[in-house]
Design a protein around this motif. Structure first.
Motif: not given
Length: 289
Positions: A73-74, A78-80, A102-105, A157-161
């Motif tokens: 899901l994460l 959801f990102p899709a 993404t790496p920062l999150f 989305a990047t936070l979820l990643y």
């Protein structure tokens, strides 16, 4: 040495696959809606992985099943949808650049919830990265505020990643990569079919050339950019660690930008400069002392 080369090979393949995903999303949305493209993407990934799901169900520990589904899901579901909706208003190249956060999150989530230690260097890297983001979305960066909501969808989305990378790296080291992907995406088959039904996909002229081509692009996106890429990514996380795996976003924006230029999108020097600032921050975050 052989392990390092294999990890870098995975890194390169994932950069190419995910960097190309943004242009495939655009191709899918030539005829279909964002909800259709995202649903077909997840559905096709699930269908391809069904043969592996039966074995995975026996091999994955029962206490890890919820985490596997949550990872799907994460990390994908959801990102899709968030990326597809965002690309209705912003260029695929910009979405690829924003994905570099993404790496920062990943590091922020790791510090906040996974007991990851942060030093001054990492904090400076995060600040530099977010400084690049602020410059990117500034009006002088050729981004109007009417697109700001859609930019925020990509950031979500990047936070979820970032959450997913930390969760996989911390809690699923003993679970096979194919097993994680197979169970996660097979579980998502039913909800995606429901979404396709209620968004009117099955009432479209499915034999029409444009609909078929958009459906094909979305399916390729699901099989390559989701099913295969997710297996490779889970493998990379467990082999090389969360931070190295999140560094795939070094390569993704450059591939996305090249596809965007080839597709006629406008990529400005300002955007490329901001990408450089973001990646400088990412470099500091991931650099070993």
């Amino acid at each position: 040495m052989r392990d390092k080369l294999f990890n870098w090979a995975l890194f390169t393949i994932l950069s190419l696959i995910w960097g190309s995903s943004f242009i495939l999303m655009k191709a899918g949305m030539n005829t279909l809606t964002a909800y259709h493209v995202a649903s077909i993407r997840i559905l096709s990934a699930g269908v391809v992985l069904i043969p592996f799901a039966f074995r995975a169900l026996k091999q994955v520990p029962k206490n890890k099943l919820v985490l596997v589904i949550l990872s799907g899901l994460l990390g994908s579901f959801f990102p899709a949808y968030l990326f597809c909706i965002a690309e209705t208003r912003i260029e695929s190249s910009l979405a690829g650049i924003l994905n570099a956060l993404t790496p920062l999150f990943t590091i922020l989530v790791g510090i906040a919830f996974f007991q990851l230690k942060a030093n001054v260097q990492k904090i400076i890297g995060v600040l530099i990265g977010f400084g690049g983001l602020c410059l990117l979305v500034a009006p002088s960066g050729n981004i109007s505020f009417e697109h700001f909501t859609h930019i925020m969808l990509v950031l979500l989305a990047t936070l979820l990643y970032g959450i997913n990378v930390n969760m996989v790296g911390r809690h699923m080291q003993g679970v096979g990569s194919i097993n994680i992907a197979a169970l996660a995406f097979t579980f998502l088959i039913v909800p995606t079919i429901v979404i396709l039904y209620f968004t009117g996909y099955f009432h479209l002229p499915l034999t029409h050339k444009d609909v078929m081509l958009s459906t094909l692009a979305s399916s390729v996106l699901g099989i390559g950019g989701t099913a295969i890429a997710s297996i490779l990514f889970y493998m990379l996380v467990k082999r090389a660690g969360t931070l190295f795996a999140s560094m795939v976003t070094y390569g993704i924006p450059f591939v996305a930008v090249l596809w965007g230029v080839w597709g006629g999108e406008q990529v400005t020097l300002w955007q490329m400069g901001c990408l450089g600032i973001i990646l400088a921050g990412v470099y500091l975050v991931n650099k070993k002392n």
